[in-house]
Design an enzyme around this catalytic site. Structure first.
Site: not given
Ligand code: DGL
Length: 269
Positions: A188, A69, A154, A6-7, A71, A190
């Site tokens: 997402c 992730c 975050e 993940d990012s 994205t 997060h």
């Molecule tokens: N957690 C990531 C997702 O599922 C993105 C978080 C980021 O913007 O880095 O898209």
């Protein structure tokens, strides 16, 4: 090991679900925290960062990597699968989380109208629109980007007045676009940390869908269908953590995601 990427910290919500259904496997998590968030970055940058991270996980002994992730799955997965793996790593596999989620999401809605919250990158790629269209062509899909949500999570702001304000604003904007929505997907990794705020802002009767459980069940299914991959994965029930930021930074942030007492290792590209 199964590589989980993940990012930053968001993929920990997917790792937790994977470990529930596949507890015997070994996992290597990599959070590209030093370069997060990815959500507002260009296609080229997300592709480059994701590929570098996947290469690290391959080099450290993961024949299978899950991009936990949205994205990265939306913006880098296809190019990695089509342009990189066949030439450089024909025996390795990289899986994303958009398609498995798209395969299931239509089953939750009665009105046939669903809403999706995701990063700006995921929304602008329209990956969910395209993938859902394959499986549920009748479904009415409205996507809404929430650029404030990842930074709020975050920065440890979940549960605060500020988080409630931004979540309510985005929920209202989504429902104003399509008042018939009865199912909302958190696309997402997060966003599950903002569950309380999201539930409080959603009208009762609107169903909230998390993708962790869906991705975990689909991974079980994948391994059943691919015994040639399954037999290459070690079983020790361990999870190790890598970050592109400092170990201390990762350990502190992972605490917010319910990962207590983990020890991480820092790696630099
Ligand atoms: N957690 C990531 C997702 O599922 C993105 C978080 C980021 O913007 O880095 O898209």
């Amino acid at each position: 090991m199964i590589g989980v990427f993940d990012s930053g910290f968001g993929g920990l919500t997917i790792l937790r679900e994977l470990r529930k259904v596949l507890p015997d496997y070994d996992y290597l998590y990599f959070g590209d925290n030093a370069r997060a968030p990815y959500g507002t970055r260009s296609f080229e940058t997300i592709f480059r960062y994701t590929l570098e991270s996947v290469r690290e996980l391959f080099a450290r002994g993961c024949p299978l990597v899950i991009l936990a992730c949205n994205t990265a799955s939306a913006k880098a997965l296809r190019s990695i699968q089509q342009d990189v793996l066949p030439h450089e790593f024909p025996d390795r596999r990289v899986l994303g989380i958009v398609r498995p989620t798209a395969e299931e999401i239509g089953k939750f809605s009665k009105t046939g109208h669903i809403g999706i919250f995701a990063t700006a990158g995921t929304v602008s790629s329209n990956s969910y629109g395209i993938e859902i269209g394959h499986f549920f062509p009748e479904l009415h899909v409205t996507q809404h980007a929430c650029p404030m949500w990842v930074p709020l999570v975050e920065c440890g702001e979940a549960g605060t007045e500020g988080a409630r304000y931004f979540v309510k604003r985005d929920v209202e904007a989504l429902l104003a676009e399509d008042p018939e929505i009865d199912t909302v997907l958190l696309a997402c990794t997060h966003y599950p940390l903002l569950e309380k705020e999201i539930r409080a802002a959603l009208p009762t009767g609107v169903r909230l869908v998390f993708q962790g459980g869906i991705v975990a069940d689909k991974t079980v299914d994948y391994l059943k269908r691919h015994p040639e991959m399954d037999c290459r994965l070690t079983r020790g029930g361990t999870a190790s953590f890598l970050t592109s930021d400092t170990a201390k930074f990762f350990e502190k942030g992972a605490f917010l995601f319910g990962m207590h007492d983990i020890s991480a290792k820092s790696l630099t590209f």
